[in-house]
Design a protein around this motif. Structure first.
Motif, PDB file in Angstrom:
ATOM      1  N   ARG A  97      -1.778   2.737  -4.726  1.00  0.00           N
ATOM      2  CA  ARG A  97      -0.591   2.623  -5.583  1.00  0.00           C
ATOM      3  C   ARG A  97      -1.022   2.411  -7.022  1.00  0.00           C
ATOM      4  N   GLY A  98      -0.223   2.914  -7.941  1.00  0.00           N
ATOM      5  CA  GLY A  98      -0.542   2.791  -9.356  1.00  0.00           C
ATOM      6  C   GLY A  98      -1.385   3.940  -9.882  1.00  0.00           C
ATOM      7  N   HIS A  99      -1.644   4.937  -9.035  1.00  0.00           N
ATOM      8  CA  HIS A  99      -2.450   6.088  -9.442  1.00  0.00           C
ATOM      9  C   HIS A  99      -1.627   7.372  -9.501  1.00  0.00           C
ATOM     10  N   LYS A 100      -0.296   7.227  -9.523  1.00  0.00           N
ATOM     11  CA  LYS A 100       0.646   8.344  -9.637  1.00  0.00           C
ATOM     12  C   LYS A 100       0.633   9.296  -8.444  1.00  0.00           C
ATOM     13  N   ILE A 101       0.162   8.815  -7.302  1.00  0.00           N
ATOM     14  CA  ILE A 101       0.146   9.658  -6.110  1.00  0.00           C
ATOM     15  C   ILE A 101       1.564   9.954  -5.645  1.00  0.00           C
ATOM     16  N   GLY A 102       2.426   8.943  -5.595  1.00  0.00           N
ATOM     17  CA  GLY A 102       3.818   9.168  -5.210  1.00  0.00           C
ATOM     18  C   GLY A 102       4.503  10.145  -6.152  1.00  0.00           C
TER      19      GLY A 102
END
Length: 170
Positions: A97-102
């Motif tokens: 999370r926080g790596h713009k995967i979503g």
């Protein structure tokens, strides 16, 4: 937070069924609704990868490791006269999370939808999931003030479906 290795986004395959189901179970646990998940990996195999797939998935991997998924299916708006896409499940592993995967998963689904003539994306958010609401707001995926999700499931659904068309019992 360090930037992860290269992020690969690819279509889910039948070989991913166990991973997809495990991610859905973790998503349910994350929002405190794990007890509501009754699906099995076999259900996903049958309905997602059988003769008439009811949904599609995108899988995100970082360095060959599962990082997240987006499970979605086509929808149609009679008001817009155009197709769209419904996001059923979006899940990113905590450590990614926080790596713009979503965001990348959602954008890929939106691009694929647009390529097929689609003009909108729809999803619902657990009412208590403030982090998800903030995430979608940041992306411009706004809460609809004029709609509310209604549903009927389980025995109530079966009784409704099996009732005579005139609504009278028996």
């Amino acid at each position: 937070m360090s930037k992860p290795s290269k992020i690969l986004i690819r279509p889910g395959t039948v070989e991913d069924v166990e991973t997809i189901h495990a991610a859905i179970l973790r998503l349910g646990a994350h929002i405190g609704a794990h007890q509501e998940i009754t699906s099995t990996a076999e259900d996903l195999r049958t309905y997602g990868f059988g003769e008439n797939p009811a949904f599609s998935t995108l899988i995100a991997e970082v360095g060959g490791e599962f990082a997240g998924l987006c499970l979605h299916f086509p929808i149609f708006s009679t008001w817009l006269g155009r197709p769209g896409v419904y996001i059923q499940d979006l899940y990113v592993e905590d450590r990614f999370r926080g790596h713009k995967i979503g965001e990348r998963l959602l954008r890929r689904v939106a691009r694929e939808c647009r390529k097929d003539g689609g003009v909108y994306l729809r999803l619902s958010v657990d009412t208590d999931n403030e982090a998800a609401k903030a995430f979608y707001d940041r992306l411009g995926i706004a809460w609809s003030s004029y709609e509310q999700v209604q549903k009927i499931v389980g025995e109530a659904f079966f009784a409704f479906a099996d009732a005579p068309d005139d609504g009278e019992p028996g």
